[in-house]
Design an enzyme around this catalytic site. Sequence first.
Site, mmCIF file in Angstrom:
data_model
loop_
_atom_site.group_PDB
_atom_site.id
_atom_site.type_symbol
_atom_site.label_atom_id
_atom_site.label_comp_id
_atom_site.label_asym_id
_atom_site.label_seq_id
_atom_site.Cartn_x
_atom_site.Cartn_y
_atom_site.Cartn_z
ATOM 1 N N CYS A 145 22.549 1.003 4.867
ATOM 2 C CA CYS A 145 22.509 2.215 5.696
ATOM 3 C C CYS A 145 21.528 3.244 5.154
ATOM 4 O O CYS A 145 21.227 4.229 5.831
ATOM 5 C CB CYS A 145 23.904 2.821 5.791
ATOM 6 S SG CYS A 145 25.199 1.619 6.142
ATOM 7 N N HIS A 179 24.930 5.842 14.460
ATOM 8 C CA HIS A 179 24.546 5.254 13.171
ATOM 9 C C HIS A 179 23.836 3.915 13.366
ATOM 10 O O HIS A 179 24.397 2.851 13.091
ATOM 11 C CB HIS A 179 25.803 5.092 12.317
ATOM 12 C CG HIS A 179 25.540 4.596 10.918
ATOM 13 N ND1 HIS A 179 24.340 4.764 10.255
ATOM 14 C CD2 HIS A 179 26.355 3.915 10.054
ATOM 15 C CE1 HIS A 179 24.418 4.213 9.057
ATOM 16 N NE2 HIS A 179 25.623 3.691 8.921
#
Length: 391
Positions: free
Chosen positions: A86, A335
Amino acid sequence: MREAHVVGAGQSKYGSFPDESYRSLFRTAVENTMASVDDGMDVDEIDEAVVGTLGVGGRQLGLPGPAVTEHVGLHGVPVTRVENACAASGYAVRQAVQAVRSGMADVVLAGGVEVMTDLSGDAVRYWLGVSGETEWERMSGTTFAGVYAQMASAHMREHGTTKEQLSHVAVKNHDNGAKNPKAQLGFTCTLEDAVNAPAVAEPLTLYHCCPTTDGAAATLVVSEDVVEEYTDEPVRVAGVGAASDNVGLFQRDSYNSVPASRMAGDTAYERAGMGPEDLDFAEVHDCFAIAELMSYEDLGFCERGKAGDFVESGATRMDGDLPVNTSGGLKSKGHPIGATGAGQVVEAFDQLKGRAGDRQLEDPRVGMTHNVGGSGGAAVVHIFEKEEVDA
């Protein structure tokens, strides 16, 4: 060492786009980035590119960088793919800053992309899980929601943090995301909505967890030698910090902090010659509500163990002393793993340039972005400062 500045930043809308490919999303982000440069820039002025992506679903695992850059007309330049889960495009921006400061390039495109919503639930869990510790955590059945739920439980047990305080994170970020036309979940929610939502992994409810998302984001980092060709009001990269840690949660001494965040933040503050008291706003990694609370403590926004009280006080709301996640954060904005870090820089750039629309803060001068990979195996922090160049 030369100064590095951000002169352009843009992104696609975040959400579910079955008619888009990872190439087309990246092209949209780059087109918006090029359009954001005050005095204009052509693609052929870019010396180098860095692209962050995890490759959810195994889509173009090899050479994803050239695959997306050729689609925007960027031919022949060095292109590097960065994979740090991420935190992939947060590190891509860091690589761009390093290339500029070292003198290897004057203009670097740094961004990221991910397509996640065309996979089954099982496939998404698998591809997210590969960023966790695989031998002892993932293969024993632990999901990322489960890992962060362990962190939340530890924080609640050791510091008295409550489910209501976790929910304040969701309420705040949805309030902000409702003002962001790029957000995936651009609606508000109440404290009761967040507290009483179905459990995902106790004590985390649905509103304490970010969605899976398609999207892309990009930035343009340039040297001090050429910055005046593109703008009179650049955004200076004042400080950069990055750190790594054990990938597995079970390998760490504590479950209620992310040491890589603390180390990256300390380095960024030192290199910027600033402290948390100098920040006007911050974009932090809130993949789960407890992640945002831990970032308050790891980055020095409040004392250790006081994050729950800090968010409940309203300090991190738009009208608070230190607004956090004015974009809506991962929770509301979305996200898309590989794009998230660069997307945070887009929000910092827009705030410092006065282009954040309905969520614009009043004359911010210094902002931070904080991007975490997995459950804290990697973290990267940038501090940006609004600057005027003498004519």
